[in-house]
Design a protein around this motif. Structure first.
Motif, PDB file in Angstrom:
ATOM      1  N   ARG A 144      -2.437   5.740   5.803  1.00 29.07           N
ATOM      2  CA  ARG A 144      -3.080   6.414   6.348  1.00 29.07           C
ATOM      3  C   ARG A 144      -5.699   5.833   6.553  1.00 29.07           C
ATOM      4  NH1 ARG A 144      -0.012  10.755   8.415  1.00 29.07           N
ATOM      5  NH2 ARG A 144       1.760  10.519   6.535  1.00 29.07           N
ATOM      6  N   GLN A 145      -5.491   6.170   5.277  1.00 29.86           N
ATOM      7  CA  GLN A 145      -7.075   5.838   5.142  1.00 29.86           C
ATOM      8  C   GLN A 145      -7.312   4.860   5.622  1.00 29.86           C
ATOM      9  OE1 GLN A 145      -7.829   5.946   0.888  1.00 29.86           O
ATOM     10  NE2 GLN A 145      -8.209   7.720   0.998  1.00 29.86           N
ATOM     11  N   LEU A 146      -7.057   4.104   5.514  1.00 28.27           N
ATOM     12  CA  LEU A 146      -6.701   2.333   6.317  1.00 28.27           C
ATOM     13  C   LEU A 146      -6.709   2.521   8.011  1.00 28.27           C
ATOM     14  CD1 LEU A 146      -7.696  -0.943   6.746  1.00 28.27           C
ATOM     15  CD2 LEU A 146      -4.389  -0.996   6.425  1.00 28.27           C
ATOM     16  N   ILE A 147      -5.672   3.104   8.019  1.00 24.92           N
ATOM     17  CA  ILE A 147      -6.497   3.148   9.949  1.00 24.92           C
ATOM     18  C   ILE A 147      -7.021   4.265  10.366  1.00 24.92           C
ATOM     19  CG2 ILE A 147      -4.093   4.691  11.884  1.00 24.92           C
ATOM     20  CD1 ILE A 147      -2.112   3.600  10.006  1.00 24.92           C
ATOM     21  N   SER A 148      -7.368   5.552   9.667  1.00 24.21           N
ATOM     22  CA  SER A 148      -8.570   6.199   9.902  1.00 24.21           C
ATOM     23  C   SER A 148      -9.718   5.373  10.359  1.00 24.21           C
ATOM     24  CB  SER A 148      -8.330   7.795   9.383  1.00 24.21           C
ATOM     25  OG  SER A 148      -9.113   7.215   7.949  1.00 24.21           O
TER      26      SER A 148
ATOM     27  N   TYR B 194       0.935  -1.949  -0.144  1.00 21.30           N
ATOM     28  CA  TYR B 194       0.396   0.117   0.306  1.00 21.30           C
ATOM     29  C   TYR B 194       0.720   1.071  -0.061  1.00 21.30           C
ATOM     30  CZ  TYR B 194      -3.574  -2.417   1.233  1.00 21.30           C
ATOM     31  OH  TYR B 194      -5.582  -4.219   0.912  1.00 21.30           O
ATOM     32  N   THR B 195       0.574   2.255  -0.589  1.00 17.03           N
ATOM     33  CA  THR B 195       1.052   3.123  -0.171  1.00 17.03           C
ATOM     34  C   THR B 195       0.971   4.168   1.416  1.00 17.03           C
ATOM     35  OG1 THR B 195      -0.960   5.188  -1.338  1.00 17.03           O
ATOM     36  CG2 THR B 195       0.604   3.348  -3.072  1.00 17.03           C
TER      37      THR B 195
END
Length: 186
Positions: A51-55, A45-46
């Motif tokens: 960041r999107q996954l964690i949020s 992943y980039t």
């Protein structure tokens, strides 16, 4: 005694997680295997996707905790994390941004700028019995998910006056209900 202390420190450093007391070698292998699977998955992943996954995970976790915390927790000791996550949620409020008419996405070509006011924030404090009951009915599949929203939204309660402008071809336009005047949880 020296050998046992060095072997326990080497097992600690090989597994990035602290070893629990009396954990079997099989459980350690399983944790190591899971860690290597997740790390190889995350390497594909980039940074933006991570960041999107964690949020998304943090949001899902805070929703689970706000609904009684019956779901499987993502983090073992999340009391302080939960407090920090709630502190980041700002209440529903009116914000503003100066943009060109073209940037509004309404199909007009104009370099004129307008003050665009919008509503932003969360409505956790506005949850009512209706929202809780609706969420329960959705979880029991008595109501299909796509038909209802089981939480209040931060939306405009009133709109500013109409906005008038000249487009790039000197045509005069007036747009109504473009900018929020007052926000609330609905």
């Amino acid at each position: 005694s020296r050998t046992s202390s060095s072997s326990s420190s080497s097992s600690f450093s090989s597994s990035s997680l602290p070893a629990a007391p009396r954990r079997s070698p099989r459980a350690l292998q399983r944790h190591s295997s899971l860690l290597s699977q997740y790390s190889s998955l995350l390497e594909s992943y980039t940074e933006g996707e991570i960041r999107q996954l964690i949020s998304a995970l943090v949001e899902r976790y805070s929703q689970a905790m706000n609904s009684g915390g019956h779901e499987l927790p993502l983090f073992p000791r999340a009391g302080s994390r939960r407090k920090r996550a709630r502190a980041r949620h700002k209440p529903c409020a009116l914000k503003e941004l100066e943009v060109s008419v073209s940037e509004l996405g309404l199909g007009y070509e104009s370099d004129e700028t307008v003050l665009f006011r919008y509503c932003s924030g969360t409505c956790e404090a506005a949850v009512r019995s209706y929202d809780l009951s609706l969420k329960s009915m959705r979880s029991k599949r008595k109501i299909k998910k796509e038909k209802v929203r089981a939480r209040p939204c931060c939306r405009p309660l009133a709109y500013d006056d109409d906005v008038s402008f000249l487009d790039a071809y000197n045509r005069y336009y007036t747009v109504n209900e473009l900018s929020a005047k007052e926000c609330g949880c609905v």
